[in-house]
Every structure is written in C-alpha cells, then in structure tokens.
Write a protein that holds these residues in place. Structure first.
Motif, PDB file in Angstrom:
ATOM      1  N   LEU A 113       0.840  -1.191   0.000  1.00  0.00           N
ATOM      2  CA  LEU A 113       0.000   0.000   0.000  1.00  0.00           C
ATOM      3  C   LEU A 113       0.882   1.252   0.000  1.00  0.00           C
ATOM      4  O   LEU A 113       0.613   2.245   0.701  1.00  0.00           O
ATOM      5  N   THR A 114       1.946   1.179  -0.792  1.00  0.00           N
ATOM      6  CA  THR A 114       2.847   2.309  -0.963  1.00  0.00           C
ATOM      7  C   THR A 114       2.053   3.529  -1.417  1.00  0.00           C
ATOM      8  O   THR A 114       1.104   3.416  -2.207  1.00  0.00           O
ATOM      9  N   ASN A 115       2.423   4.701  -0.898  1.00  0.00           N
ATOM     10  CA  ASN A 115       1.619   5.897  -1.160  1.00  0.00           C
ATOM     11  C   ASN A 115       2.492   7.132  -1.265  1.00  0.00           C
ATOM     12  O   ASN A 115       3.652   7.148  -0.834  1.00  0.00           O
ATOM     13  N   THR A 116       1.912   8.182  -1.839  1.00  0.00           N
ATOM     14  CA  THR A 116       2.577   9.475  -1.980  1.00  0.00           C
ATOM     15  C   THR A 116       1.693  10.558  -1.378  1.00  0.00           C
ATOM     16  O   THR A 116       0.489  10.613  -1.661  1.00  0.00           O
ATOM     17  N   ASP A 117       2.293  11.406  -0.534  1.00  0.00           N
ATOM     18  CA  ASP A 117       1.587  12.526   0.074  1.00  0.00           C
ATOM     19  C   ASP A 117       1.823  13.787  -0.751  1.00  0.00           C
ATOM     20  O   ASP A 117       2.966  14.140  -1.057  1.00  0.00           O
ATOM     21  N   TYR A 118       0.734  14.479  -1.080  1.00  0.00           N
ATOM     22  CA  TYR A 118       0.783  15.779  -1.742  1.00  0.00           C
ATOM     23  C   TYR A 118       0.213  16.797  -0.752  1.00  0.00           C
ATOM     24  O   TYR A 118      -1.006  16.907  -0.609  1.00  0.00           O
ATOM     25  N   VAL A 119       1.100  17.502  -0.065  1.00  0.00           N
ATOM     26  CA  VAL A 119       0.699  18.350   1.056  1.00  0.00           C
ATOM     27  C   VAL A 119       0.808  19.825   0.672  1.00  0.00           C
ATOM     28  O   VAL A 119       1.835  20.274   0.158  1.00  0.00           O
ATOM     29  N   LEU A 120      -0.263  20.577   0.955  1.00  0.00           N
ATOM     30  CA  LEU A 120      -0.260  22.033   0.869  1.00  0.00           C
ATOM     31  C   LEU A 120      -0.440  22.561   2.285  1.00  0.00           C
ATOM     32  O   LEU A 120      -1.398  22.196   2.965  1.00  0.00           O
ATOM     33  N   TYR A 121       0.462  23.440   2.730  1.00  0.00           N
ATOM     34  CA  TYR A 121       0.405  23.865   4.129  1.00  0.00           C
ATOM     35  C   TYR A 121       0.881  25.299   4.299  1.00  0.00           C
ATOM     36  O   TYR A 121       1.582  25.859   3.453  1.00  0.00           O
ATOM     37  N   TYR A 122       0.484  25.876   5.429  1.00  0.00           N
ATOM     38  CA  TYR A 122       0.921  27.207   5.829  1.00  0.00           C
ATOM     39  C   TYR A 122       1.734  27.121   7.110  1.00  0.00           C
ATOM     40  O   TYR A 122       1.434  26.291   7.984  1.00  0.00           O
ATOM     41  N   GLU A 123       2.714  28.004   7.218  1.00  0.00           N
ATOM     42  CA  GLU A 123       3.466  28.132   8.467  1.00  0.00           C
ATOM     43  C   GLU A 123       2.690  29.071   9.392  1.00  0.00           C
ATOM     44  O   GLU A 123       2.688  30.280   9.217  1.00  0.00           O
ATOM     45  N   ILE A 124       1.996  28.496  10.369  1.00  0.00           N
ATOM     46  CA  ILE A 124       1.210  29.289  11.301  1.00  0.00           C
ATOM     47  C   ILE A 124       2.123  30.026  12.283  1.00  0.00           C
ATOM     48  O   ILE A 124       1.857  31.147  12.701  1.00  0.00           O
ATOM     49  N   LEU A 125       3.214  29.377  12.649  1.00  0.00           N
ATOM     50  CA  LEU A 125       4.200  29.966  13.554  1.00  0.00           C
ATOM     51  C   LEU A 125       5.571  29.486  13.122  1.00  0.00           C
ATOM     52  O   LEU A 125       5.752  28.306  12.807  1.00  0.00           O
ATOM     53  N   ASP A 126       6.553  30.400  13.101  1.00  0.00           N
ATOM     54  CA  ASP A 126       7.887  30.013  12.633  1.00  0.00           C
ATOM     55  C   ASP A 126       8.926  30.922  13.280  1.00  0.00           C
ATOM     56  O   ASP A 126       9.112  32.068  12.855  1.00  0.00           O
ATOM     57  N   ASN A 127       9.583  30.424  14.320  1.00  0.00           N
ATOM     58  CA  ASN A 127      10.678  31.154  14.944  1.00  0.00           C
ATOM     59  C   ASN A 127      11.721  30.153  15.431  1.00  0.00           C
ATOM     60  O   ASN A 127      11.597  28.949  15.182  1.00  0.00           O
ATOM     61  N   ASP A 128      12.736  30.639  16.136  1.00  0.00           N
ATOM     62  CA  ASP A 128      13.836  29.765  16.541  1.00  0.00           C
ATOM     63  C   ASP A 128      13.425  28.723  17.572  1.00  0.00           C
ATOM     64  O   ASP A 128      14.097  27.697  17.724  1.00  0.00           O
TER      65      ASP A 128
END
Length: 252
Positions: A113-128
């Motif tokens: 059941l090999t599969n491929t993910d096609y993901v669309l996403y937003y960075e809601i928070l991005d810091n160190d």
C-alpha cells in the motif's frame, strides 16, 4: 461527506488566518529508514481475515518548498513505502478478488500500500523556538494486495488499490535552546464512512550543521500508520504499520 466538510473547514480556517511564510525561499530534502512490524486483516468484503506479517525495513523520502508569499501555500511531496508479506493459515472461509479460499488453507499474503503525500500547508508559527504548520494532504495510495495458496498449483488472487484520500495535516517542532536538539511531531489523519487513516510520527532531531549555506539534521523517532479501509476499490482492511525510524534532512 464528512471528509469533505473536514478538509474544507480546515482550508477556510487557514485562509482566514494570518499565514506566516519563511522570509527566504527554503528547500528541504529528506530520507528516512523505518523498521516496521505489521499486523491486521483484509478481505474483498467486510468479513476480514487476520494475517501474519514479517517485520520489514521501509523507506520514505520527501522534498518540501517554502517561500515568502503569504497567501500561497507551501508544498511538500513525500513518497512512503508501506508493504509487508507473510504466510498464514486461514481460520475461516475467505473471499478475495473474486476467489474463494476454504478454512485451514495456508496462504502466502503480500500487502503493498505504498503511497505518496501531496501536502499544501501554511506556516502558522515560525521562529527559533517553535514552528507549527497546518494544511491538507492528498494521500495517493497506489498498490496491490495479493494472496496465493502455498500448495503447488494452488489458487492465487490479487487486488489493485488506487485512491486519493484527502486528509488534515499538521507538523510542529520545538527547539531546545543551546543544545542543537529539537523535538518534533508530524501527521495526517481522516475518518469518514467507516474508514480511518492516520500517519503519525514523533521524535528528536539534532543539528549537525547550521549555517547560511545549508542546515543538516539527523533524527530518530517512532512512526505509526493505520489503514482502516471500508470498501476502497472493493477492498476492506484494518492494517497497522509501526516502528522506529531514523533519517536525515537537508535545508538549503
């Protein structure tokens, strides 16, 4: 359908909020090796049969592109090997792909059941210290499930499974200051009409390199995949793949 409502609701929430994109274009390349134990059942109808499976080392690799445009989602493509095989004795009569097998028959069973993910996403928070991504995933399952009697000249049957399943996606990373370490979690999930699919992982990563040219992380963790499929291309299953993984990620 419930899955459509879930995905559309998530998409609306993401677009309504303030998306925070990377200030610079970022390219991520990664690969994992995943040692899985597998258990579960499948059939060509809802009378599923439990099967034995051997442990197996699977591979997974991905590429992700993040950009500074706030309203356009980032994209992640990930290919996941999900397969196993074994030998089982039927405890009851079993129907699969138009063939009928009687109880006490010994079968070779193989699941891919090999599969491929096609993901669309937003960075809601991005810091160190903290990074949070939310989005949607179209998981394309494209494989074959097969059984064959072990006796010479015995019957065999195989079923092709090809389906794109929309899922909710999320990922989070929490950095541990002054250590080079971070803890992370990532997953996709959907539940609808008797089916449930999730693909979850969590672990710890260490930054071997961290400079303006390239970042290099090594990581270890635990991953669990459940495929509870109710009449997907005339295929019914409740299969679990789980185990420890290790991998490497480059960020340019």
């Amino acid at each position: 359908m419930k899955k459509t409502v879930l995905v559309l609701s998530l998409s609306g929430a993401l677009l309504a909020g303030t998306a925070q994109a990377d200030t610079l274009l970022g390219l991520y390349l990664g690969a994992d090796g995943w040692r899985t134990s597998t258990d579960g059942s499948f059939a060509g109808n809802d009378q599923m049969q439990s099967f034995n499976f051997n442990d197996k080392t699977q591979t997974s690799y991905y590429v992700a592109l993040e950009h500074p445009l706030p309203l356009i989602p980032n994209i992640r493509l990930q290919h996941n090997q999900v397969e196993s095989a074994g030998v089982s004795n039927l405890t009851a009569d079993f129907s699969f792909a138009g063939e009928s097998f009687t109880a006490d028959t010994q079968l070779q069973n193989q699941v891919d059941l090999t599969n491929t993910d096609y993901v669309l996403y937003y960075e809601i928070l991005d810091n160190d210290l903290v990074s949070i991504d939310l989005g949607i995933n179209g998981k394309h399952i494209n494989g074959t499930v097969a059984v064959a009697e072990t006796a010479a000249g015995g019957m065999a049957a195989s079923q092709r499974v090809s389906q794109v399943i929309p899922m909710a996606y999320g990922a989070a990373i929490v950095g541990l200051p002054l250590t080079g370490l971070d803890v992370f979690a990532q997953g996709s999930i959907i539940s609808y009409d008797g089916s449930r699919i999730y693909d979850m992982q969590a672990g710890v990563a260490y930054a071997l390199l961290d400079n303006l040219a390239v970042d290099l992380r090594v990581k270890v963790g635990y991953r669990a995949v459940n495929l509870r499929l109710d009449d997907i291309d005339d295929f019914y299953a409740d299969l679990n793949f789980k185990g420890v993984f290790a991998g490497v990620e480059l960020h340019f």
